[in-house]
Each structure stands twice: as structure tokens, then as C-alpha cells.
Design an enzyme around this catalytic site. Sequence first.
Site, PDB file in Angstrom:
ATOM      1  N   HIS A 113      -1.691  -0.756  -0.197  1.00 31.28           N
ATOM      2  CA  HIS A 113      -3.568  -1.465  -0.311  1.00 31.28           C
ATOM      3  C   HIS A 113      -3.129  -2.519  -0.210  1.00 31.28           C
ATOM      4  O   HIS A 113      -4.746  -4.685   0.584  1.00 31.28           O
ATOM      5  CB  HIS A 113      -4.153  -0.795  -1.632  1.00 31.28           C
ATOM      6  CG  HIS A 113      -5.956  -1.883  -1.531  1.00 31.28           C
ATOM      7  ND1 HIS A 113      -6.763  -0.473  -0.929  1.00 31.28           N
ATOM      8  CD2 HIS A 113      -6.859  -2.355  -2.289  1.00 31.28           C
ATOM      9  CE1 HIS A 113      -8.014  -1.181  -1.484  1.00 31.28           C
ATOM     10  NE2 HIS A 113      -7.365  -2.793  -1.378  1.00 31.28           N
ATOM     11  N   GLU A 114      -2.412  -3.639  -1.460  1.00 33.79           N
ATOM     12  CA  GLU A 114      -2.516  -4.979  -2.103  1.00 33.79           C
ATOM     13  C   GLU A 114      -1.781  -5.946  -1.548  1.00 33.79           C
ATOM     14  O   GLU A 114      -2.306  -6.738  -0.345  1.00 33.79           O
ATOM     15  CB  GLU A 114      -1.764  -5.114  -3.424  1.00 33.79           C
ATOM     16  CG  GLU A 114      -2.818  -4.457  -4.443  1.00 33.79           C
ATOM     17  CD  GLU A 114      -4.120  -4.688  -4.143  1.00 33.79           C
ATOM     18  OE1 GLU A 114      -4.146  -5.321  -4.428  1.00 33.79           O
ATOM     19  OE2 GLU A 114      -5.130  -3.761  -5.100  1.00 33.79           O
ATOM     20  N   HIS A 131      -4.912  -6.798   1.511  1.00 27.07           N
ATOM     21  CA  HIS A 131      -5.162  -8.618   1.038  1.00 27.07           C
ATOM     22  C   HIS A 131      -4.356  -9.352   1.010  1.00 27.07           C
ATOM     23  O   HIS A 131      -4.565 -10.401   1.722  1.00 27.07           O
ATOM     24  CB  HIS A 131      -5.766  -8.126  -0.362  1.00 27.07           C
ATOM     25  CG  HIS A 131      -7.105  -7.110  -0.794  1.00 27.07           C
ATOM     26  ND1 HIS A 131      -8.030  -7.628   0.006  1.00 27.07           N
ATOM     27  CD2 HIS A 131      -6.906  -6.005  -1.081  1.00 27.07           C
ATOM     28  CE1 HIS A 131      -9.281  -6.448  -0.511  1.00 27.07           C
ATOM     29  NE2 HIS A 131      -8.311  -5.375  -1.909  1.00 27.07           N
ATOM     30  N   GLU A 173     -12.051  -6.403   1.481  1.00 22.86           N
ATOM     31  CA  GLU A 173     -11.535  -4.779   1.867  1.00 22.86           C
ATOM     32  C   GLU A 173     -11.261  -4.378   3.103  1.00 22.86           C
ATOM     33  O   GLU A 173     -10.896  -2.852   3.039  1.00 22.86           O
ATOM     34  CB  GLU A 173     -12.907  -4.010   0.641  1.00 22.86           C
ATOM     35  CG  GLU A 173     -12.712  -3.286   0.132  1.00 22.86           C
ATOM     36  CD  GLU A 173     -11.318  -2.964  -0.941  1.00 22.86           C
ATOM     37  OE1 GLU A 173     -11.661  -4.035  -1.976  1.00 22.86           O
ATOM     38  OE2 GLU A 173     -11.783  -1.543  -1.492  1.00 22.86           O
TER      39      GLU A 173
END
Lengths: 494, 494
Positions: free
Chosen positions: A262-263, A266, A292
Site C-alpha cells: 500500500h505505502e 503512495h 489513495e
Amino acid sequence: MTAYKKLEATHKRLSALRNAEGILFWDHETMMPPGAAAGRAEVEAELSLIQHEIQTDPRIADYIAEAEDENLDQWQSANLREIKRLYQNANAVPADLVERMVMARSESTMAWREAKPANDFKRLAPKLEALFALKREEAQIKAELFGITPYEAMMQQYDPGRSEAQVDAIFDDLAAFLPEFLQQVLARQAAGPALIMPPGPFPLDKQEKLSRAVMETLDFPFDRGRLDVAAHPFSGGADGDNRITTRYLEEDFTASLMAVIHEVGHALYEDGRPQEWRSQPVGNSRDMTVHESQSLLLEMQAGRSEEFIRHLVPMARDILGGNGPAWEVDNIVRLQHKVEPGLIRVYADEVTYPLHVILRYKLEKAIVADDIAIADLPLAWNDMMEQYLGIRPESDTDGVMQDIHWPEGLFGYFPTYSLGAMAAAQIFTAAKRDEPGIMPGLAQGNVKPLFGWLNENIRSQGCLYLPDELIERATGEPLGTAAYKAAIAARYLN
Amino acid sequence: MTAYKKLEATHKRLSALRNAEGILFWDHETMMPPGAAAGRAEVEAELSLIQHEIQTDPRIADYIAEAEDENLDQWQSANLREIKRLYQNANAVPADLVERMVMARSESTMAWREAKPANDFKRLAPKLEALFALKREEAQIKAELFGITPYEAMMQQYDPGRSEAQVDAIFDDLAAFLPEFLQQVLARQAAGPALIMPPGPFPLDKQEKLSRAVMETLDFPFDRGRLDVAAHPFSGGADGDNRITTRYLEEDFTASLMAVIHEVGHALYEDGRPQEWRSQPVGNSRDMTVHESQSLLLEMQAGRSEEFIRHLVPMARDILGGNGPAWEVDNIVRLQHKVEPGLIRVYADEVTYPLHVILRYKLEKAIVADDIAIADLPLAWNDMMEQYLGIRPESDTDGVMQDIHWPEGLFGYFPTYSLGAMAAAQIFTAAKRDEPGIMPGLAQGNVKPLFGWLNENIRSQGCLYLPDELIERATGEPLGTAAYKAAIAARYLN
């Protein structure tokens, strides 16, 4: 120097200060000795004040007016639009209201830190009410200035151009669709094979090794980035210095692994912004919904695809020394696709998550419309939770007080989580349509076909367009629910 | 707000920016991924520029003039004196000269990085000459402004109030004393028992454990400080956030250990400054000579005392697993007291070190006086090295090009190393005279008696006095060589 160039110089300075803050924040969360917190707070406050003074310099209004008559190219024009938007937002609210909000937020978060573990909403309520009143005052001022509704004024700082009507349409659609869909998924899962958790504990150094191996697979640029441990996973750092964090649970290696993916989503979005515009507002990432979308695309769409999980499992088995039935690929895939209604938003799966968000959205709008009193929030929360997810919190600790967002004054922020999830599905669907090599690539741990498309259509675009223009240009459709619904149907019911 | 209070507010802001820079510098040296260097340089440059603009705001001159008529207490008056000194220094030199110096320094350090490994002084010479010419121009301007000599103008930014006559007297004394003293020490050591190096390798994690144990002994405040690894040991961080670094050599654990003790000395000086004045110039540490006195006091005076080494050896034996004759305390003491002339300043012991510094001091003064051409520096260097230490470099790599200081434009800086060594001995002697518990304390690993005295007489004083006033108030004597000469005579000839 032209007025436009003066504005660029101003934002180059703001960008440097923000980059310094980014590294200081990362340090604060990962490296700083605890006794240094008070001194650091003073440094952070002073850096904020310097930025505020630069942003509210009255000459900027003149420069903007002059620059609007200059002959600018497409990127410069978009940059000027963003500069104007930032200036208007920074200057809309009187200084004394800003100050009162800072105080109210401080009191409200302090109350929350005590009230949550004590399950004592009454202790939080008056502070929350005071903060919400000020936030509404701010929203009213901005609503008049920009000709939008107060709730839109709350949303726009996280997601510029977002309309209530659009969010209503998307969330009404999901609220009508998801509860029943959820029951179908639960029924189907109940009829399937039992899930087996790979037995831990998994030593943290091996989990870190696995994280780094997966980051390599995801082409994370370690020469201009880092992975560290923090209490909460985040992606931060500075331009060209991408620092992500995670935390490891000894019993469950997948929690930290999926947080890392997930990170990385980003971080790669930040890293892929146009190099020559990074110090300017037009070179920023396109706010929270799009951000997101990039983390969820990597975590939920690509990272939880059966193809990619099949590639990951042998790596994980190898590094963590796993074997036996729990480590069969089919079992791991089912574990990663497990759907289960729960009380806590941050642990929710991709099917139930939007219902958590819609609940908060409806309550926020009711507060803004004066349709509900703060004191009545817990009951309304619990009723809606039962209606949407079929479960009811036994305490406000696990209900209305679970998030820090409201005590921190983050109103109008929650929608971006689920709009981001819709965008993630829609963008991934479009990418696969345009680039047939994406799924075969993921099956082999090759993200280049996917990232080629993302670089061209999303990451390189900065703030050239508003969020929805960007999404529509990339996918050919306005932001909607169709791709998300199709994706979860394919994943959970086929 | 009074003019004085406006000056305090200005320096509070400057202090916050410097603290931010301190953490960024630490991060740069310890954590930053290499590919982030270019972006970081832009952030650093912008933070410097912001500080420069604040420091050269013309209103400050008016505030200073007004504040000089205000009724200020002792600390405020000293603060105003420091504020004025900083303002005069920041504003003395025209912006275009500052800019040319930045360029010349950049070219000169780049040339040095190539010329040193290639042993090609000719490549460096023209860049060094250009930089030195500009530095002389700067010194001339400041000399006229402050009514001091150009070389004093060079020294004052590192050591305010320092006079050439005083440095001449101290260094002439040492240059007359040390070469013969050195020969006596060498003769005596040659007649003593052979030294045995404890056999390595010493794993880095055990060396780190030893470093931390010794830091605990030295009351290092780990709740507001850190120990990390960097290419060069340094003490940095921010107010109340004391970060030191070291590097470990597998074959020699004492190198890193003594570096740690040295850096702890710097860090404890910073940490002991008056809490309520830290954001103001009067709350700063008292420049380079006093700073070096605090690191050398801990490393050379206390840390290499036989008492303290006797306390350390069992800890080191225990953690590193040492035994046998090399680990006998007497052998370790002799190793720590070994004197040996060498070509490289940074490896020099406390007896030969001042001779390295005096050599540079004399050459710097000769350049300023136009008594020597840059092209003739290597020969002059080698001749003086032979005269002082009895050894002659075979290459300029190990001679005139060994340090980055000159290519970086650090002229007038070297004296502070040895003035700091003199001050360390003088302060330690005074402390032991005032506080008889110091040496028995060190023998038991108890630094409280020593630190009690240092806190009261040095650390808590900030910039209340000029460096030599501070030293004289603490020790009862003007800065001189007597304590140093007595200390080395006691250590090396008794």
C-alpha cells in the site's frame, strides 16, 4: 522577473520548507528520541508559521492578478490555477479563527486520548462540538467565497472540485448494493474450504527481508528511498527521497506485507511526478482521492490479484520458511480474499470498507445540516453499523470514538478513502484494457507493463488537471462505481 | 513589543531553522539514500537563504540601536552583544563577494577531491589561490570594520575575541617546547615494554554495545539523544536532541570508542546549555575553542586518565570477550598513551597534534601576509613537518592536501583545535583542584563530580562571556600552556 516567475520563486521556497518538514516528520516517527518531542514541536510550529507568512503575503494576490494576463503555456497555466487555489484557501479564513481551531483541535485530541480507552464519549462530546462549530464557521466562509456548499468546502482541501451530488450518487449506489452483496459473499465463503492461518511467530528480521524483496519486485527505488518501522505505516519523506514505514506483527506477516505494498503505491506516485515541476503546485500529487487510488490499486487491485499472490507465495515461503497446507497458494489466496464484517474501519476488507466510510459521510453531513446533535452520534453510529454490516458495537471505543479523524478536525476527509477505492478499480480496469501485458506481467512479478501505463496516465500528470478530469482522461469515464462492483463481483462471487 | 523582544523573536525563528538544519544534516550523514542528495542540496540552500534574509533584514540594525538603550539584565545584555556580533558578521560582506566565495569553494573542494588521490597539487593550486584571495578580501573588510587584523577577522567567526598576539605566544611556546619533549617521550617509550594490540577482529555489534555501555557510564541522555554510524564521527542534532555518530574499525575497537567519548563531550556541552536561553545567541555553546575543550577534556584528560581506563578495561574485556596479555590493564593504558609522530593530523596523539596545527597556522599567516605563494606550500609544509616531527611526507596526498579545511575555505579555524586542547587541560586541572572527588569518581566510572563542576562552570554559561573570559572565570587563569605541559609531562615522563 514576471509576476508569474515571482510566484514560482515563492512556491520553490514553500516546497523546500515542505520537504524539510517531510524529513522531520519521518524522523519524528522513526528516529527521534522521545525526550526531544517538545523541542521538535517548537521547530515544527515555527516552520508552519514561516510557510503561513509566505502564503499570506498580500503581494501574492497582485502577482496572481498580473500573471493571469501573461502568456503562459499549459503547465504554467495549470500551475497558476493551483497557486491561486492555494492562496485563496490560505487567505480565506481570518487568523483568529485559525488560532481558535488550533486550540480546539488540541483540546479535542487530548480529550479523545482519554475518552476512547475509558469508553466515555461524554468527555469527548463538548470538545468535539466546539471544534465542529469552528470547522462549520470555516466551511461557511469558504462556501461563500467559492460558491459551493459548506460540506464541499470541507472536502475541497482534500479533493478539489468534489461535489456533494457526485459523492451522494456514488455512496447511495454503494449503500444500496453492498449490504446484500456482502451477504452473498459471506454465504459463499461459508460454503468454501476452511481457512488455515500460516502458523507464526514470524521473526521481524525475516518479515523485513520479505518486505524488501517484495519492494524490489515492485521496482521501489531504494537509491532514493527507505523502509523503516513506525507505529503507523505511512509514506513520506521529500521530493526524490521516498520513505515508507510499516510495523510487523509476529503472528501475521501478511498485515505488514500488504501495508508495505500500500505505502509503495503512495511512494511510487510521489516518485513518478514530473521532475521539472516538483517544486511547483502543478507538480504535486493530485490530492487524496487520487493518492489513495494509487495505494489501493497496488494493494487491492494488483497486489491481491490471484496472479500476483501466486508469484508472492513462493518468495514468502522461502524467506519465512513456510510449508504445509497453510502455505498452499489456494489457501493464501483465500486468506487474502477473506471478507468479514468488523467494527473497526482500518481492519476492513475492500467489500465492507466503503460502508464504514459511508456511515461517517452521512453523519458528517447530518452534523453540518444540524440534523443531529453531537450527543446523539453514538446511537446513530451503532444503528447504521447494524443496518450496513449487521453488527453492533458494544462500546463507543469500538464505535464512534475509534478514529482520531474527527477529534483532529478532519471533516470531509473520509470520502476520499472510498472514492480512492472506486478510482483504483476504474484505473486498473482501464490499464488492463489498454495494456494486455499487465496481468501476465504480475503473474511473473514484472510490474513494468502496469507501471508504464500508470507513469504515462497518472503519475506524470501532477496537478495538470483536477482529480476527476485526470481520472476521466486516464480511464475514458467519469469516476463511478461500475469498475469496483465488477471487480469485487469477479473476485468474490466467481 | 520592545526592540529587544523583536530581536529575541527573530533569533527564536533562526534557532528553529538551525535546529531543522541540524536534524537534516544528521539525516544526510546517517540515513539519507544516496540518490536524494541533489534534492536535499536544494532544500539546504533554500533554508540557508531564508536565514540569510532574516539575518540581513535592515530593521535589525535599528532594533539593536534601540535595544542598546533599554534596561536589560545580564543575560539579556550578553544576548544583545551576541546578536550584534552576529548581525555585524552577516552584514559585513557584500552579497556578490559571498556568492563568489560559494562558487570558489565549490570549485576548490571539487578540485581537491580529484587532486588529493592523484597527488596532483598543481590541479588544486589555482582554485585554492582564487578562494584564498576572496577570503582575504572578506577578512580585510571585517578587519577594518572591527579594528582587528585580517587574520583575527578570519579567526573570530570560530573563536570570538581571539588575538593573533595571544595565539602567537601560545604556539611559539609549544613550538619551542614540544619537539624536544617529543624526543624524550619517544626515548622513554622505546625503553619500556613492547606494546601488544588486542587481537581482533571485533564484531561491529559488540563494539556498538561497548560504545553504548560507555555512553551510559558517561551519563549520556539516551532519552534525548542517539548513537549512529556515519563516515565521519560528529556530534549534531538539535537543541535537546543530541545525536552523535562514530564508525567502527574491525581491527581496532579503541579508535571508535575514543571517538565516541570525544563526541559525547561535545554533546554534553550542547545538552548542558541553559534551558531558558537555548533559542537565543547567548544560549549557544561558546564557539570552537571552548567546544573542542569539552570534547578533548572528556577524551584526552578524563577518558585517557589511568583511573578511567582501569574502569573501562573490564567492561571492554567483558563485552568483546578479550583475555590474555594484550588485555592487561597496564598494556591497554600504554596503548592509549602511545606517542608516535605521524604525517596525518587526524590520527595524531595529544603530544604531536599541536605541531600539526602550528604548521597550518604559520602557513595560513604567511599566505595572508603574502610571504608565500600557494605554489610553494607543499615544500614549506614538508620542511616544517620535518623540523617539528622529524618526518617528511613522500606525497602531497599525505602532506598539504590531507585536509579538506583549506579547499573548504576554513582559514583561521585550525588554531581552535589546539587552543581547545590547552583549555581542556587547564579546565580539567582547575576542576580537579576545586573538586577532589573527580579522580576517585572516574576510577569508579562515576562522572557526577566532574560533570557537576563542568555544568556549573562551563556548560551552563552559554555565551554569557567571551571564550577567554569564560575560561578565565572557570579556571582563575588566562588561557595558557602551563596545564597542558604539566599534564603531558605527568602522563608521559613520570
